[in-house]
Scaffold this motif. Sequence first.
Motif, PDB file in Angstrom:
ATOM      1  N   LEU A 109     -11.370  24.842  26.080  1.00 37.43           N
ATOM      2  CA  LEU A 109     -11.833  26.216  25.892  1.00 37.43           C
ATOM      3  C   LEU A 109     -11.265  26.713  24.566  1.00 37.43           C
ATOM      4  O   LEU A 109     -10.044  26.668  24.345  1.00 37.43           O
ATOM      5  CB  LEU A 109     -11.353  27.115  27.031  1.00 37.43           C
ATOM      6  CG  LEU A 109     -12.106  27.050  28.367  1.00 37.43           C
ATOM      7  CD1 LEU A 109     -11.901  25.711  29.052  1.00 37.43           C
ATOM      8  CD2 LEU A 109     -11.637  28.174  29.291  1.00 37.43           C
ATOM      9  N   GLY A 110     -12.151  27.164  23.680  1.00 38.00           N
ATOM     10  CA  GLY A 110     -11.660  27.579  22.369  1.00 38.00           C
ATOM     11  C   GLY A 110     -12.664  28.428  21.621  1.00 38.00           C
ATOM     12  O   GLY A 110     -13.725  28.784  22.146  1.00 38.00           O
ATOM     13  N   ILE A 111     -12.316  28.757  20.395  1.00 37.67           N
ATOM     14  CA  ILE A 111     -13.229  29.434  19.481  1.00 37.67           C
ATOM     15  C   ILE A 111     -13.237  28.672  18.164  1.00 37.67           C
ATOM     16  O   ILE A 111     -12.213  28.103  17.765  1.00 37.67           O
ATOM     17  CB  ILE A 111     -12.842  30.918  19.241  1.00 37.67           C
ATOM     18  CG1 ILE A 111     -11.407  31.037  18.700  1.00 37.67           C
ATOM     19  CG2 ILE A 111     -13.014  31.751  20.487  1.00 37.67           C
ATOM     20  CD1 ILE A 111     -11.048  32.428  18.233  1.00 37.67           C
ATOM     21  N   VAL A 112     -14.380  28.653  17.506  1.00 41.46           N
ATOM     22  CA  VAL A 112     -14.488  28.002  16.200  1.00 41.46           C
ATOM     23  C   VAL A 112     -13.708  28.838  15.183  1.00 41.46           C
ATOM     24  O   VAL A 112     -13.840  30.059  15.147  1.00 41.46           O
ATOM     25  CB  VAL A 112     -15.973  27.882  15.779  1.00 41.46           C
ATOM     26  CG1 VAL A 112     -16.077  27.294  14.376  1.00 41.46           C
ATOM     27  CG2 VAL A 112     -16.725  27.007  16.773  1.00 41.46           C
ATOM     28  N   GLY A 113     -12.902  28.182  14.384  1.00 36.75           N
ATOM     29  CA  GLY A 113     -12.150  28.900  13.351  1.00 36.75           C
ATOM     30  C   GLY A 113     -10.704  29.158  13.692  1.00 36.75           C
ATOM     31  O   GLY A 113      -9.945  29.625  12.851  1.00 36.75           O
ATOM     32  N   SER A 114     -10.296  28.848  14.924  1.00 40.12           N
ATOM     33  CA  SER A 114      -8.898  29.049  15.312  1.00 40.12           C
ATOM     34  C   SER A 114      -8.055  27.849  14.873  1.00 40.12           C
ATOM     35  O   SER A 114      -8.368  26.705  15.231  1.00 40.12           O
ATOM     36  CB  SER A 114      -8.783  29.209  16.826  1.00 40.12           C
ATOM     37  OG  SER A 114      -7.453  28.966  17.252  1.00 40.12           O
ATOM     38  N   PRO A 115      -6.969  28.091  14.136  1.00 42.54           N
ATOM     39  CA  PRO A 115      -6.101  26.967  13.750  1.00 42.54           C
ATOM     40  C   PRO A 115      -5.452  26.299  14.960  1.00 42.54           C
ATOM     41  O   PRO A 115      -5.158  25.101  14.931  1.00 42.54           O
ATOM     42  CB  PRO A 115      -5.048  27.619  12.845  1.00 42.54           C
ATOM     43  CG  PRO A 115      -5.087  29.071  13.167  1.00 42.54           C
ATOM     44  CD  PRO A 115      -6.484  29.373  13.595  1.00 42.54           C
ATOM     45  N   PHE A 116      -5.250  27.049  16.028  1.00 39.90           N
ATOM     46  CA  PHE A 116      -4.592  26.504  17.219  1.00 39.90           C
ATOM     47  C   PHE A 116      -5.553  25.601  18.008  1.00 39.90           C
ATOM     48  O   PHE A 116      -5.161  24.548  18.496  1.00 39.90           O
ATOM     49  CB  PHE A 116      -4.067  27.648  18.089  1.00 39.90           C
ATOM     50  CG  PHE A 116      -3.176  28.583  17.326  1.00 39.90           C
ATOM     51  CD1 PHE A 116      -1.911  28.184  16.933  1.00 39.90           C
ATOM     52  CD2 PHE A 116      -3.621  29.847  16.958  1.00 39.90           C
ATOM     53  CE1 PHE A 116      -1.093  29.036  16.204  1.00 39.90           C
ATOM     54  CE2 PHE A 116      -2.812  30.706  16.225  1.00 39.90           C
ATOM     55  CZ  PHE A 116      -1.537  30.295  15.848  1.00 39.90           C
ATOM     56  N   VAL A 117      -6.799  26.012  18.089  1.00 41.65           N
ATOM     57  CA  VAL A 117      -7.819  25.173  18.723  1.00 41.65           C
ATOM     58  C   VAL A 117      -8.031  23.910  17.889  1.00 41.65           C
ATOM     59  O   VAL A 117      -8.177  22.810  18.417  1.00 41.65           O
ATOM     60  CB  VAL A 117      -9.138  25.959  18.890  1.00 41.65           C
ATOM     61  CG1 VAL A 117     -10.265  25.052  19.382  1.00 41.65           C
ATOM     62  CG2 VAL A 117      -8.936  27.138  19.841  1.00 41.65           C
ATOM     63  N   CYS A 118      -8.011  24.075  16.566  1.00 47.12           N
ATOM     64  CA  CYS A 118      -8.205  22.947  15.652  1.00 47.12           C
ATOM     65  C   CYS A 118      -7.123  21.875  15.862  1.00 47.12           C
ATOM     66  O   CYS A 118      -7.405  20.675  15.798  1.00 47.12           O
ATOM     67  CB  CYS A 118      -8.183  23.446  14.211  1.00 47.12           C
ATOM     68  SG  CYS A 118      -8.687  22.202  13.005  1.00 47.12           S
ATOM     69  N   ARG A 119      -5.904  22.290  16.152  1.00 47.37           N
ATOM     70  CA  ARG A 119      -4.827  21.326  16.419  1.00 47.37           C
ATOM     71  C   ARG A 119      -5.196  20.390  17.565  1.00 47.37           C
ATOM     72  O   ARG A 119      -5.019  19.178  17.486  1.00 47.37           O
ATOM     73  CB  ARG A 119      -3.538  22.077  16.795  1.00 47.37           C
ATOM     74  CG  ARG A 119      -2.867  22.804  15.676  1.00 47.37           C
ATOM     75  CD  ARG A 119      -1.717  23.636  16.224  1.00 47.37           C
ATOM     76  NE  ARG A 119      -0.983  24.300  15.158  1.00 47.37           N
ATOM     77  CZ  ARG A 119       0.021  25.139  15.361  1.00 47.37           C
ATOM     78  NH1 ARG A 119       0.394  25.415  16.601  1.00 47.37           N
ATOM     79  NH2 ARG A 119       0.645  25.707  14.342  1.00 47.37           N
ATOM     80  N   VAL A 120      -5.707  20.980  18.631  1.00 50.22           N
ATOM     81  CA  VAL A 120      -6.070  20.195  19.812  1.00 50.22           C
ATOM     82  C   VAL A 120      -7.229  19.267  19.479  1.00 50.22           C
ATOM     83  O   VAL A 120      -7.244  18.092  19.879  1.00 50.22           O
ATOM     84  CB  VAL A 120      -6.439  21.119  20.990  1.00 50.22           C
ATOM     85  CG1 VAL A 120      -6.816  20.306  22.221  1.00 50.22           C
ATOM     86  CG2 VAL A 120      -5.269  22.059  21.316  1.00 50.22           C
TER      87      VAL A 120
END
Length: 225
Positions: free
Chosen positions: A11-22
Amino acid sequence: MAATQEDVKLLGIVGSPFVCRVQIALKLKGVEYKFLEENLGNKSDLLLKYNPVHKKVPVFVHNEKPIAESLVIVEYIDETWKNNPILPSDPYQRALARFWSKFIDDKIVGAVWKSVFTVDEKEREKNVEETYEALQFLENELKDKKFFGGEEFGLVDIAAVFIAFWIPIFQEIAGLQLFTSEKFPILYKWSQESLNHPFVQEVLPPRDPLFTFFKARYESLSASK
């Protein structure tokens, strides 16, 4: 063995550095997953169910077991899928990797955000100085290494993609010089190596829409002064 799409959700949003890590960690491991895009202005029942404590992304769901917080998720992924290790095998080096990853979140992410998206000039200047100081620590830590863990892209590099990709966007929007090749030559060279890493390139969000989004936010803040 890579999991099937039915096993793994993010579960995430495009553009989040934290989601990008995963996403980088999953790409490194070759794990297939289903990406469920959230609207943080109207949070889904699924997000509230899986992360009732913080109600934020990313949330990683493996066989219906939810895990929150990006660095915790990356460690879980590393421990679950053993190929392409993200953390070092040596206990001391593992501890150092955890320390510097947490350092990035504690000392850099918030300071950079406040350097750009704060109306108060004194507060902004204070956070710019804090950003310089923290980046200098990382510059000294890198020394002559290609990546923070040596030759292999690992946990600290994943955490620090925020520095390589997001800080240049923020500083361009605000007309700041937070992170430049002149101030931090070693860290800047690392940032170029990291952005050129194939797994990073595959999951980074498109720059232009992100720039537009944050520029509008910055201009709205400036107009409210």
